[in-house]
Write a protein that holds these residues in place. Structure first.
Motif, short mmCIF file in Angstrom:
data_model
loop_
_atom_site.label_atom_id
_atom_site.label_comp_id
_atom_site.label_asym_id
_atom_site.label_seq_id
_atom_site.Cartn_x
_atom_site.Cartn_y
_atom_site.Cartn_z
N MET A 237 5.91 -33.61 -0.22
CA MET A 237 7.21 -33.96 0.35
C MET A 237 7.13 -35.16 1.31
SD MET A 237 9.44 -32.05 -1.10
CE MET A 237 8.36 -32.25 -2.53
N LYS A 238 5.93 -35.60 1.64
CA LYS A 238 5.83 -36.76 2.53
C LYS A 238 6.25 -38.05 1.83
CE LYS A 238 0.97 -37.79 1.55
NZ LYS A 238 -0.40 -37.89 2.11
N ASP A 239 6.29 -38.02 0.49
CA ASP A 239 6.70 -39.19 -0.28
C ASP A 239 8.16 -39.02 -0.69
OD1 ASP A 239 5.75 -41.69 -1.94
OD2 ASP A 239 6.91 -40.43 -3.33
N GLU A 240 8.98 -40.05 -0.45
CA GLU A 240 10.40 -39.96 -0.73
C GLU A 240 10.69 -39.78 -2.21
OE1 GLU A 240 14.50 -42.60 -0.01
OE2 GLU A 240 12.56 -43.27 0.79
N GLY A 241 9.93 -40.45 -3.05
CA GLY A 241 10.15 -40.31 -4.49
C GLY A 241 9.79 -38.93 -4.98
N GLN A 242 8.69 -38.38 -4.49
CA GLN A 242 8.30 -37.03 -4.88
C GLN A 242 9.33 -36.01 -4.40
OE1 GLN A 242 5.92 -37.68 -7.20
NE2 GLN A 242 4.35 -36.32 -6.32
N ALA A 243 9.87 -36.20 -3.20
CA ALA A 243 10.86 -35.27 -2.68
C ALA A 243 12.14 -35.29 -3.52
CB ALA A 243 11.18 -35.62 -1.22
N ALA A 244 12.59 -36.49 -3.90
CA ALA A 244 13.78 -36.58 -4.75
C ALA A 244 13.54 -35.94 -6.11
CB ALA A 244 14.19 -38.04 -4.90
N ALA A 245 12.35 -36.14 -6.67
CA ALA A 245 12.03 -35.53 -7.95
C ALA A 245 11.97 -34.01 -7.84
CB ALA A 245 10.70 -36.08 -8.47
N ALA A 246 11.48 -33.49 -6.70
CA ALA A 246 11.40 -32.05 -6.50
C ALA A 246 12.79 -31.43 -6.50
CB ALA A 246 10.67 -31.74 -5.20
N LEU A 247 13.74 -32.06 -5.80
CA LEU A 247 15.11 -31.55 -5.79
C LEU A 247 15.72 -31.60 -7.18
CD1 LEU A 247 16.50 -33.09 -2.48
CD2 LEU A 247 15.74 -30.75 -2.88
N GLY A 248 15.48 -32.68 -7.92
CA GLY A 248 16.00 -32.77 -9.28
C GLY A 248 15.41 -31.69 -10.17
N LEU A 249 14.12 -31.37 -9.98
CA LEU A 249 13.49 -30.33 -10.78
C LEU A 249 14.08 -28.97 -10.49
CD1 LEU A 249 11.25 -29.55 -12.78
CD2 LEU A 249 9.72 -29.28 -10.80
N LEU A 250 14.35 -28.67 -9.23
CA LEU A 250 14.96 -27.38 -8.88
C LEU A 250 16.35 -27.26 -9.48
CD1 LEU A 250 13.96 -26.92 -5.11
CD2 LEU A 250 12.74 -26.17 -7.16
N ASP A 251 17.12 -28.34 -9.46
CA ASP A 251 18.45 -28.30 -10.05
C ASP A 251 18.38 -28.11 -11.56
OD1 ASP A 251 19.52 -28.70 -7.54
OD2 ASP A 251 19.73 -30.87 -7.79
N TRP A 252 17.37 -28.73 -12.17
CA TRP A 252 17.23 -28.62 -13.63
C TRP A 252 16.86 -27.20 -14.05
CZ3 TRP A 252 13.12 -27.41 -16.87
CH2 TRP A 252 13.32 -27.68 -18.24
N MET A 253 16.01 -26.54 -13.26
CA MET A 253 15.58 -25.18 -13.61
C MET A 253 16.59 -24.13 -13.21
SD MET A 253 11.47 -25.02 -12.89
CE MET A 253 11.61 -25.58 -11.21
N ASN A 254 17.43 -24.40 -12.23
CA ASN A 254 18.35 -23.39 -11.73
C ASN A 254 19.41 -23.07 -12.77
OD1 ASN A 254 19.24 -21.56 -9.85
ND2 ASN A 254 19.46 -23.07 -8.22
N SER A 255 19.93 -21.84 -12.72
CA SER A 255 20.94 -21.41 -13.70
C SER A 255 22.30 -22.00 -13.37
CB SER A 255 21.01 -19.88 -13.71
OG SER A 255 21.37 -19.40 -12.42
N THR A 256 23.20 -21.90 -14.32
CA THR A 256 24.52 -22.51 -14.16
C THR A 256 25.32 -21.85 -13.05
OG1 THR A 256 24.53 -23.02 -16.52
CG2 THR A 256 26.64 -23.11 -15.37
N GLY A 257 25.25 -20.52 -12.95
CA GLY A 257 26.03 -19.80 -11.94
C GLY A 257 25.32 -19.63 -10.62
N ALA A 258 24.24 -20.36 -10.40
CA ALA A 258 23.48 -20.20 -9.16
C ALA A 258 24.20 -20.82 -7.98
CB ALA A 258 22.09 -20.82 -9.31
N GLN A 259 24.02 -20.23 -6.81
CA GLN A 259 24.63 -20.74 -5.59
C GLN A 259 23.60 -21.23 -4.59
OE1 GLN A 259 27.05 -17.54 -4.13
NE2 GLN A 259 28.56 -17.72 -5.77
N SER A 260 22.33 -20.94 -4.82
CA SER A 260 21.29 -21.37 -3.89
C SER A 260 19.93 -21.31 -4.60
CB SER A 260 21.28 -20.48 -2.64
OG SER A 260 20.91 -19.16 -2.99
#
Length: 413
Positions: A237-260
Motif C-alpha cells: 500500500m505504500k505505492d499509489e499504483g498498487q493501492a489503486a489496483a488493490a481497491l479495483g481488485l476488491l471491487d471486482w471480486m465483491n458481489s453485486t449486492g455487497a455494501q462493504s
C-alpha cells in the motif's frame, strides 16, 4: 460505669460526612462495574498491534492500510471478530498466518458468496523499538501456505526472485507490479485423494511473466486465493499504483449486492471470546442484569432514607447536677410518686420566698404563711400550697406548681 467517652458527641465529629460516604460508594461501585466490564470484554478490545499479518496490524505484513484506504474511499470496511458474522454477501477477506489455522468456518455456507484467502509469506518478529511494528526474519516455510486449504485442496507453489514488471490481469483496470521476491501457485496436487473434486479446477486471475498464478479462483464459485500477500498488505500500500489496483481488485471480486468489505480477524486470535460473564451484558440476559442493578439501587436509597445517619450512644450515667436531677426525676416518675411531691415543692417555695421577702427570723411555719399571705396580690400563698399538697395526679401537680411559681414571680415585680 459506662464504656462511652466523657462528653457529648457532636454530629460533626464523625470521620466521614454523609456526602463523603455516598461519593465513596458511587466511585467504588463504578470502579467495580468497570472492572467487571473490562474483565468480560478485554479480550475483544485488543488493538491487534502485535506485528501480525491481519487487518488490525500496522506492521509491514499487516492489512490496516488497506482497511483505512477502503474506509477513506467509501467502501465501508468491517472488522469481523466472530465467525457468526460470516453469513454476509460482502466480500470476506481471510488472512490465516499458518497452515494449521482452521478455516472451515469461512468455507461452510459461502459457496455462492465471494471469499478471498490471502496466503502467508513472511516470517517476522516484533520490533522492540516500535510497538506494533515487525521486522522480517525470512520467508515462511513453503508448506505453511500450501497447507492453508488442506486437505480440501493442496497447491504446488514456488518462490523466486523476479526483475519486477507488470502482472498479467484479466481485468485491464487492475494492474499490479510484481513484488520481489514473488510467491506463486504453479498448480494443484493431482495425486491427493483427500482433495475436493469441486475445487480441482483453477482459474487464473493474475499471473506472472512465466504464467504462474498469483491470484486464482478455485472451483466454479467465487472462492479466490491470493498467493502473494504483498499485493494487499501494508508493504504494497505504500505505492499509489498498487493501492489503486488493490481497491479495483476488491471491487471486482465483491458481489453485486455487497455494501462493504469484511476483514476477518477471528482466525488471527482476535475473535470474540466465550465467557459466562459476558452473558450478563448481552441480550437477552442484559434485561435481567439491569433489573438487578435497579433493585440494588432502590434498596440502597431505601436504606439511607429509612435509617439515616447513626446516632451516638448516650452514657448510662450522665455527669453534672442537671443529670442527677434528671435521673432522680426519672426514678420518681417510674415509681409513680410524682403527685406526692406537691407539699415538698410548696415548702421549697416557702423557704425561698422567706429569704427573698426578708421574713423575720423569729417567725415559725404558720406565722411565715400568715406573713406571706399578707403580701399584696390576687392569690394567697396558703391556698396555693394546699392545692399543691392536695394534687393527686401529674397534671394537677403541674398546675399547682406553676401557680406557686407565678405567685413568686408576681411578688418579685
Amino acid at each position: 460505669m459506662s464504656d462511652i467517652a466523657i462528653g457529648k458527641a457532636s454530629a460533626d465529629n464523625g470521620i466521614f460526612r454523609g456526602v463523603t460516604i455516598i461519593l465513596m460508594l458511587v466511585i467504588g461501585l463504578m470502579g467495580f462495574a468497570g472492572m467487571i466490564l473490562l474483565g468480560a470484554y478485554a479480550p475483544d478490545l485488543r488493538s491487534g498491534r502485535n506485528g501480525g499479518a491481519h487487518a488490525l496490524s500496522n506492521a509491514v505484513t499487516g492489512y490496516s492500510g488497506l482497511v483505512q484506504l477502503a474506509e477513506a474511499t467509501g467502501r465501508h470496511p468491517r472488522i469481523l471478530r466472530s465467525t457468526h458474522d460470516f453469513d454476509t454477501e460482502d466480500l470476506l477477506i481471510v488472512t490465516p498466518e499458518s497452515g494449521a489455522t482452521d478455516i472451515s468456518a469461512a468455507l461452510n455456507g459461502r459457496e455462492t458468496k465471494p471469499t478471498l484467502f490471502v496466503l502467508p509469506k513472511w516470517q517476522t518478529m516484533p520490533d522492540e523499538t516500535h510497538p506494533g511494528w515487525a521486522r522480517f526474519t525470512g520467508l515462511i516455510p513453503l508448506h505453511e501456505p500450501i497447507g492453508v486449504l488442506s486437505p480440501g485442496v493442496r497447491f504446488t507453489m514456488q518462490r523466486y526472485r523476479t526483475g519486477g514488471g507488470w502482472l498479467t490481469s484479466h481485468d485491464p483496470d487492475v494492474r499490479f507490479w510484481a513484488p520481489r521476491p514473488i510467491q506463486v501457485i504453479t498448480g494443484i496436487e493431482q495425486d491427493n485423494k483427500n482433495q475436493d473434486d469441486a475445487w480441482r479446477r483453477l482459474t487464473p486471475i493474475l499471473t506472472d511473466e512465466r504464467g504462474n498464478m498469483v491470484l486464482v479462483r478455485v472451483g466454479d464459485g467465487p472462492l479466490y486465493v491470493l498467493a502473494d500477500p504483498d499485493l494487499l498488505n501494508n508493504r504494497g500500500m505504500k505505492d499509489e499504483g498498487q493501492a489503486a489496483a488493490a481497491l479495483g481488485l476488491l471491487d471486482w471480486m465483491n458481489s453485486t449486492g455487497a455494501q462493504s468489505v469484511a476483514f476477518d480477524v477471528s482466525m488471527n486470535g482476535f475473535g470474540h471470546s466465550k465467557s459466562p460473564l459476558k452473558l450478563l451484558f448481552d441480550p437477552p440476559f442484559l434485561a435481567m442484569t439491569l433489573a438487578i442493578v435497579a433493585a440494588l439501587a432502590l434498596a440502597g436509597v431505601h436504606a439511607f432514607g429509612r435509617f439515616g445517619p447513626p446516632r451516638a450512644r448516650q452514657r448510662a450515667l450522665a455527669f453534672g447536677k442537671a443529670a442527677l436531677i434528671d435521673n432522680s426525676a426519672l426514678l420518681i416518675r417510674k415509681a409513680g410518686r410524682e403527685a406526692r411531691l406537691g407539699g415538698r415543692y410548696a415548702a421549697a417555695i416557702r423557704d425561698r420566698a422567706a429569704r427573698i421577702f426578708a421574713v423575720p427570723a423569729r417567725l415559725r411555719d404558720g406565722e411565715i404563711d400568715d406573713y406571706l399571705d399578707s403580701l399584696k396580690g390576687q392569690r394567697r400563698f396558703t391556698d396555693l400550697a394546699q392545692a399543691a399538697e392536695a394534687a393527686t395526679d401529674r397534671h394537677g401537680l403541674l398546675e399547682a406548681a406553676q401557680a406557686l411559681h407565678d405567685w413568686q414571680e408576681e411578688k418579685n415585680r
